[in-house]
Design a protein around this motif. Structure first.
Motif, short mmCIF file in Angstrom:
data_model
loop_
_atom_site.label_atom_id
_atom_site.label_comp_id
_atom_site.label_asym_id
_atom_site.label_seq_id
_atom_site.Cartn_x
_atom_site.Cartn_y
_atom_site.Cartn_z
N UNK A 182 0.83 -1.21 0.00
CA UNK A 182 0.00 0.00 0.00
C UNK A 182 0.86 1.26 0.00
N UNK A 183 0.28 2.35 -0.45
CA UNK A 183 0.99 3.63 -0.47
C UNK A 183 0.87 4.27 0.91
N UNK A 184 2.01 4.62 1.49
CA UNK A 184 2.04 5.23 2.81
C UNK A 184 1.51 6.66 2.73
N UNK A 185 0.63 6.99 3.65
CA UNK A 185 0.08 8.34 3.72
C UNK A 185 0.73 9.13 4.84
N UNK A 186 0.71 8.58 6.07
CA UNK A 186 1.26 9.30 7.21
C UNK A 186 1.63 8.32 8.30
N UNK A 187 2.41 8.80 9.27
CA UNK A 187 2.83 7.97 10.40
C UNK A 187 2.94 8.85 11.63
N UNK A 215 3.81 8.29 15.99
CA UNK A 215 4.06 7.38 17.12
C UNK A 215 4.47 6.01 16.63
N UNK A 216 3.73 4.98 17.05
CA UNK A 216 4.04 3.62 16.61
C UNK A 216 3.11 3.17 15.48
N UNK A 217 2.32 4.09 14.93
CA UNK A 217 1.32 3.73 13.93
C UNK A 217 1.62 4.36 12.58
N UNK A 218 1.14 3.67 11.51
CA UNK A 218 1.29 4.15 10.15
C UNK A 218 -0.04 3.92 9.43
N UNK A 219 -0.36 4.83 8.49
CA UNK A 219 -1.61 4.72 7.76
C UNK A 219 -1.32 4.75 6.26
N UNK A 220 -2.04 3.93 5.50
CA UNK A 220 -1.93 4.02 4.06
C UNK A 220 -2.95 5.03 3.52
N UNK A 221 -2.91 5.26 2.21
CA UNK A 221 -3.76 6.31 1.63
C UNK A 221 -5.24 5.96 1.68
N UNK A 222 -5.56 4.70 1.94
CA UNK A 222 -6.96 4.31 2.08
C UNK A 222 -7.43 4.38 3.53
N UNK A 237 -4.84 1.40 9.17
CA UNK A 237 -3.78 1.62 10.15
C UNK A 237 -2.96 0.36 10.36
N UNK A 238 -1.64 0.55 10.56
CA UNK A 238 -0.71 -0.54 10.84
C UNK A 238 0.08 -0.20 12.10
N UNK A 245 4.11 -15.90 7.78
CA UNK A 245 3.67 -15.31 9.03
C UNK A 245 3.72 -13.79 8.97
N UNK A 246 4.75 -13.24 8.33
CA UNK A 246 4.85 -11.79 8.16
C UNK A 246 3.68 -11.26 7.35
N UNK A 247 3.31 -11.99 6.29
CA UNK A 247 2.21 -11.54 5.44
C UNK A 247 0.87 -11.59 6.19
N UNK A 248 0.66 -12.64 6.97
CA UNK A 248 -0.57 -12.72 7.77
C UNK A 248 -0.64 -11.57 8.77
N UNK A 249 0.48 -11.31 9.43
CA UNK A 249 0.52 -10.21 10.40
C UNK A 249 0.23 -8.88 9.70
N UNK A 250 0.79 -8.70 8.53
CA UNK A 250 0.57 -7.46 7.78
C UNK A 250 -0.90 -7.29 7.43
N UNK A 251 -1.52 -8.39 6.99
CA UNK A 251 -2.95 -8.35 6.68
C UNK A 251 -3.78 -7.99 7.92
#
Length: 451
Positions: free
Chosen positions: A18-23, A25-32, A35-36, A387-393
């Protein structure tokens, strides 16, 4: 996810993210708007979290003054101040600082300084740098020659001079007690044996991560290991280099991980959390007795265009001030103990977790097919990736590598920023639990003892 335009970038694969929009603290958001949780601080970089306002303000102030000044034309206040602060944090005697833009450059600088020092003092026969296997020290050809991770090294071996290796002290795989000094001495003595086999007069240095990074998965050395390593290096006139690219910056509970073990290096390298992702920055820090002969001999024959960049140094200085003002290394120690205890609880719940290790907020867990024998999962499962992909999802970013020579075994680094709170630890563990449930359900048909 919306359809993405064609990308002209290429990195390690064709996979799109996904395209990163903003971050923040410990969180990041994509353009849609999804939150991660940044559960790996990027690649163990964003130690103080994202978008810290005080660091951003310090960078703005510097941008209004200058963004570049070539090191051969000007000294700059940010570089001088950061060098002084860095030397004050380093072990006694390590007072000479050389700035770079990243970890590979820092390691490259360290081995070239070591070599030039040997030449300057009349020991030009010393050229071999011993390292460990597995290990990772960078992607430049010099740093890659030190790296003990076959998938990353094999293609480039004809282009470089591979260096001698000794086994990393993975007591958990060898069935040895990591709390016994006999175990530490067992692994450290492999260094002495290799020095003798190579010829002590030819060995220049030994490079080691005080707490392991990606390739060993937050490996903490056995009791007595680091002190014995120091003694052996002293015995044979071998320089000791601490690679703190990943472990430095407060992540283990001390600014440098080597501080936990009471055995100081001759040269130390740091990057990643040093500027915490706000600007590309790293440093080599060397003992006066090494630098002075090199300077007397005409100077260090090495350098980078962006060494000591004032904007990067202003960012690094602000990051150091934030770490100290907010006591983030102390928080990493306390919150890291909590997170490690939660990972150990997950190990009790999931027999597939064979080991939990690390210090502070540099932590990892390793998956196995059989906990009694520590046999790895079948390589074809590609657990390190799945496992990384599942966590990412599920909205959690973690980091993985293959443990056994790079071709099998699977460990996962859980290394959130040092600002992480106890409540956020529980949030991370909740997503990990969901992810492990999904993963175990997937692999259960392939195993006899997976729950």
């Amino acid at each position: 996810m919306t359809t993405q335009a064609k990308s002209h970038l290429f990195y390690q694969s064709r996979n799109r993210r996904p395209v990163l929009d903003r971050a923040l603290g410990i969180y990041m958001w994509d353009v849609e708007g999804r939150r991660y949780i940044d559960g790996s601080s990027g690649a163990m970089v964003c130690n103080i979290g994202h978008s810290n306002p005080r660091v951003l303000e310090a960078m703005r102030r510097q941008m209004e003054k200058s963004t570049f000044g070539y090191r051969l034309h000007f000294e700059t206040e940010p570089a001088e101040r950061l060098a002084a602060r860095t030397a004050a944090l380093a072990p006694e005697g390590l007072e000479k600082v050389f700035f770079v833009s990243g970890g590979s450059e820092a390691v490259e600088s360290a081995i070239k300084l070591a070599r030039q020092y040997a030449v300057a003092i009349g020991e030009a026969q010393r050229s071999k740098v011993i390292s460990r296997e597995p290990s990772y020290h960078g992607c430049t050809l010099g740093a890659l020659a030190l790296t003990g991770y076959a998938p990353l090294v094999a293609s480039f071996e004809p282009m470089m001079r591979p260096m001698p290796k000794i086994p990393a002290p993975r007591a958990y795989l060898d069935g040895l007690d990591p709390d016994s000094e006999a175990t530490g001495h067992h692994y450290a003595d492999m260094l002495e044996a290799r020095i003798l086999a190579e010829g002590p007069e030819t060995v220049l240095a030994f490079i080691v991560e005080p707490v392991g990074g990606a390739s060993t998965g937050a490996l903490v050395p056995p009791a007595g290991y680091m002190r014995r390593i120091r003694e052996i290096c002293d015995r044979y006139g071998v320089l000791l280099i601490h690679d703190e690219v990943m472990s430095g910056g407060g992540r283990t509970g001390r600014f440098f991980a080597g501080e936990h073990f009471g055995a100081d290096p001759d040269i130390l390298v740091v990057s990643k959390g040093f500027a915490a992702g706000y600007a590309p920055l790293g440093a080599m820090i060397a003992h006066d007795r090494i630098v002075e002969p090199v300077l007397d001999g005409g100077g260090f024959l090495h350098g980078f265009t962006y060494a000591g960049n004032p904007l990067a140094c202003a960012a690094g200085l602000a990051v150091l001030e934030e770490i100290e003002a907010e006591q983030l290394a102390g928080n990493a120690a306390v919150v890291g103990e909590l997170l490690k205890s939660r990972l150990e609880e997950l190990a009790e719940r999931y027999p597939i977790i064979g080991d939990v290790r690390g210090k502070g907020l540099l932590l990892a867990f390793e998956l196995v097919a059989d906990r009694a024998t520590m046999a790895p999962l079948p390589p074809e499962l590609k657990a390190y990736d799945r496992l990384v992909e599942l966590a990412y999802e599920n909205g959690l970013i973690i980091y993985s590598r293959r443990t056994r020579g790079g071709y099998s075994g699977d460990h996962f680094l859980v290394c959130p920023p040092m600002i992480t709170t106890p409540a956020q630890v529980e949030e991370i563990v909740a997503v990990l639990t969901l992810t492990l449930d999904q993963f175990v359900a997937e692999v259960a048909p392939h195993l006899t003892d997976a729950a």
